[in-house]
Design a protein around this motif. Structure first.
Motif, mmCIF file in Angstrom:
data_model
loop_
_atom_site.group_PDB
_atom_site.id
_atom_site.type_symbol
_atom_site.label_atom_id
_atom_site.label_comp_id
_atom_site.label_asym_id
_atom_site.label_seq_id
_atom_site.Cartn_x
_atom_site.Cartn_y
_atom_site.Cartn_z
ATOM 1 N N CYS A 111 20.401 -74.869 19.852
ATOM 2 C CA CYS A 111 19.351 -73.865 20.085
ATOM 3 C C CYS A 111 19.242 -73.529 21.568
ATOM 4 N N GLU A 112 19.269 -74.562 22.393
ATOM 5 C CA GLU A 112 19.157 -74.349 23.839
ATOM 6 C C GLU A 112 20.350 -73.557 24.370
ATOM 7 N N GLU A 132 19.910 -69.985 23.272
ATOM 8 C CA GLU A 132 18.860 -69.328 24.049
ATOM 9 C C GLU A 132 19.347 -68.977 25.453
ATOM 10 N N ASP A 133 20.263 -69.785 25.996
ATOM 11 C CA ASP A 133 20.843 -69.456 27.301
ATOM 12 C C ASP A 133 21.707 -68.197 27.225
ATOM 13 N N GLN A 171 21.237 -65.688 24.817
ATOM 14 C CA GLN A 171 20.607 -64.592 24.084
ATOM 15 C C GLN A 171 20.345 -63.348 24.940
ATOM 16 N N ASP A 172 20.188 -63.516 26.252
ATOM 17 C CA ASP A 172 19.917 -62.377 27.141
ATOM 18 C C ASP A 172 21.156 -61.909 27.902
ATOM 19 N N ARG A 205 14.433 -71.134 15.110
ATOM 20 C CA ARG A 205 14.665 -71.027 16.554
ATOM 21 C C ARG A 205 16.099 -70.615 16.860
ATOM 22 N N PHE A 206 17.049 -71.251 16.182
ATOM 23 C CA PHE A 206 18.459 -70.940 16.415
ATOM 24 C C PHE A 206 18.776 -69.517 15.969
ATOM 25 N N ALA A 212 17.474 -66.775 18.383
ATOM 26 C CA ALA A 212 18.290 -66.586 19.584
ATOM 27 C C ALA A 212 19.548 -65.771 19.271
ATOM 28 N N CYS A 213 20.210 -66.112 18.138
ATOM 29 C CA CYS A 213 21.422 -65.375 17.751
ATOM 30 C C CYS A 213 21.090 -63.919 17.432
ATOM 31 N N LYS A 253 18.622 -62.100 18.441
ATOM 32 C CA LYS A 253 18.238 -61.343 19.631
ATOM 33 C C LYS A 253 19.469 -60.835 20.375
#
Length: 619
Positions: free
Chosen positions: A393-394, A397-398, A400-401, A436-437, A440-441, A443
């Motif tokens: 997940c982390e 999230e790193d 995702q942007d 959560r995972f 992020a994907c 997004k």
């Protein structure tokens, strides 16, 4: 005649004898004098079926020491025994664990010797203090009873003396009544003396009233009052035969016997009849009391058999054969149902009740310990899986942007593949970590999709504009009337072309080639090159400079020439790292070749300027 166990130690006595005993004697004889229980005696002697103590040994010792600090009269047997039972229950479990460890390490069961326990020694020492206090109190009370016996004997002797003084009956009557009140006010006497003392007191008072011919009216008045009081006692005792709780009825009967003894004699004609009435009621209650305990014994036997059956049901559960969650759940429901059934059962017999409970508790504890171990192993795996998924997940999230769509997209797809290889996580966190995972994907890919759509629209618009500029460049002819105006238009169109953004990648090279072709054509046809004009201007400047200025200009050109050579060398080295087989590699290759060509043109121009300065300096 009914027989009951009135002294608590198996001593039989008749109902008639029981009725002549004061209740304090019966209760005193029923109290068992305990020594501190040994560890092995806890299970055998305790019938209170104590629940596992929430207190530690240190807490129990502290409580016992607090009791030991009390006055002996304030210390009750129940509170001391309760702490003792709890302490040796804990000690029993400790020794069982110690013995099991000894045997497990290869020791023989018969060779096991428990290690000394400082807490147990302290507990025994504290208990001894309490025992000595109670013994001292008992000795003091016994001395008091002996003194009371002496006082009562003196009163009986004085009543006997008064009974023999027939000449002073009126003067003695008031004194005898005082002696009767004193006799009642004096406390207990030694138990063996109670019956004989009471008989002698009754005989002395009866002799006083009967033999010395006390005033008949006063005597009859006392007799009537005593008859009324004892008749009320008989009536109250009769009502006790209807009492549902036989234990309560028995205790109240003992109170009535105490009151009976405190009341004086009645007229001779009523004595035997009244006594027989009270005695018969007492015998009926005692018989019920005896039957009650016989019935309880039968119930205890039934409870023992039922509890043994429940223990066997728990023993029949094979822990080594339980593997799945559903199997553990089913077995747990069965054990809990057995525990609930156990709670519904009453006490078993005194000698086996604690043993049965200890055996049952150990089986249940073993079951739940095995279940806990199984669930802990599963929980550890789930926790490890959760940590892995949180790490994914982390990482997601790193990314995702990120706008590096290709690299970040490939990385996220790889993370999704890893996610599928990880096992289950705790249920209460499974949905949250997955959400959560996925968030992020989603997004990233939504942003990528949006960016791709907008970029394509923009690139297509840019393509359309650039094609229009190329079309305008094609329409410009060198043979026009105004060359300067044509050059201005060309430069304006070139500026607009450069300001327009990217076009679709598939059209980039083809469009660029078309643009360069038109620009090159117009440069040649309109003679738009600025290099000649710039060189002419430089030549004019050189002719106007002195030698020092020429030297400075020459050094500046040499530094610039060296930089151009280094750039050309760098680009030529980098050419070997490109893969011209891919579209992107081929485009970059052509772009780099164009840069090298431009740099060589600039190098040649610098070299011409250096040659011009050298010719000037050598002239």
């Amino acid at each position: 005649m009914a027989i009951i166990y009135c002294l608590g130690k198996g001593v039989k006595c008749s109902c008639a004898n029981l009725l002549t005993y004061p209740i304090t004697l019966i209760i005193k004889n029923m109290e068992l004098q305990h020594e501190p229980l040994t560890t092995n005696e806890v299970a055998a002697n305790d019938t209170t079926q104590p629940k596992p103590s929430p207190l530690s040994k240190a807490d129990l010792i502290a409580n016992l020491q607090e009791i030991a600090n009390k006055d002996a009269a304030d210390i009750t047997r129940d509170e001391v025994n309760r702490l003792r039972v709890q302490f040796y229950a804990i000690r029993h479990d400790e020794l069982a664990t110690e013995k099991a460890a000894f045997i497990e390490n290869g020791g023989a069961e018969d060779a096991f010797e428990p290690a000394a326990d400082a807490d147990e020694e302290l507990f025994k020492a504290t208990y001894q203090v309490i025992k000595e206090k109670k013994a001292a109190l008992a000795a003091e009370q016994e001395a008091e009873r002996l003194e009371n016996l002496s006082k009562k004997n003196a009163i009986i002797a004085e009543i006997d003396t008064a009974a023999e003084d027939t000449d002073n009956v009126h003067r003695q009557l008031e004194r005898v009544r005082e002696l009767q009140q004193e006799f009642k006010a004096i406390g207990e006497v030694p138990a063996p003396e109670v019956s004989d003392l009471w008989k002698r007191y009754q005989q002395a008072t009866e002799r006083f009233y009967d033999q010395l011919k006390v005033n008949k009216d006063l005597r009859d008045l006392d007799f009537r009052k005593n008859l009324e009081s004892k008749t009320l006692i008989c009536e109250e005792a009769g009502r006790l035969t209807e009492e549902a709780d036989i234990v309560v009825a028995f205790r109240r009967l003992q109170d009535l016997h105490n009151k009976w003894r405190e009341i004086g004699p009645v007229a001779k004609e009523y004595r035997e009849e009244l006594w027989n009435r009270f005695k018969d009621i007492s015998a009926e209650i005692n018989k019920k009391y005896q039957a009650f305990f016989e019935e309880r014994k039968a119930v205890e036997l039934q409870n023992e058999q039922a509890k043994t059956l429940l223990i066997e049901q728990v023993e029949a559960i094979k822990l080594e054969e339980i593997g799945s969650f559903s199997a553990w759940d089913e077995a747990t429901k069965k054990v809990i149902a057995i525990q609930e059934e156990w709670k519904k059962l009453g006490y078993a017999s005194r000698k086996v009740n604690t043993q049965l409970f200890t055996r049952f508790r150990e089986l249940c504890d073993a079951f739940f310990a095995a279940k806990a171990a199984h669930y802990k192993a599963v929980k550890d795996d789930a926790a490890e899986n959760l940590a892995k998924k949180i790490s994914l997940c982390e990482q997601a999230e790193d990314l995702q942007d990120s706008t590096d769509w290709k690299k970040a997209g490939d990385a996220l797809i790889e993370l999704q593949a890893k996610w599928k290889t990880i096992g289950p996580v705790p249920k209460k966190q499974s949905d949250a970590v997955w959400a959560r995972f996925r968030a992020a994907c989603d997004k990233f890919f939504e942003a990528k999709k949006q960016n791709t759509s907008e970029r394509r629209q923009t690139e297509n618009a840019n393509l359309k504009e650039k094609r229009a500029i190329i079309s305008q460049l094609k329409d410009i002819k060198a043979d026009g009337a105004d060359r300067k105006e044509a050059i201005a238009i060309v430069r304006e169109l070139m500026k607009k072309y450069q300001e327009i953004g990217h076009v679709p990648f598939r059209d980039k090279d083809k469009l660029h080639d078309a643009y360069r072709a038109e620009v090159s054509r117009l440069h040649d046809e309109l003679d738009m090159s600025t290099a000649k004009a710039q060189f002419a201007a430089f030549e004019n400047d050189v002719n106007n400079l002195n030698d020092n200025d020429l030297e400075r200009q020459r050094d500046k050109l040499l530094r610039s020439l060296e930089m151009k050579k280094n750039e050309i060398k760098t680009f030529e080295n980098n050419l070997g790292f490109f893969n011209s087989k891919s579209k992107s590699g081929e485009a970059m290759l052509r772009d780099m070749q164009r840069r090298i060509a431009r740099l060589r043109d600039e190098q040649n121009n610098i070299e011409k300027k250096l040659q011009l300065i050298d010719d000037k300096l050598n002239a």
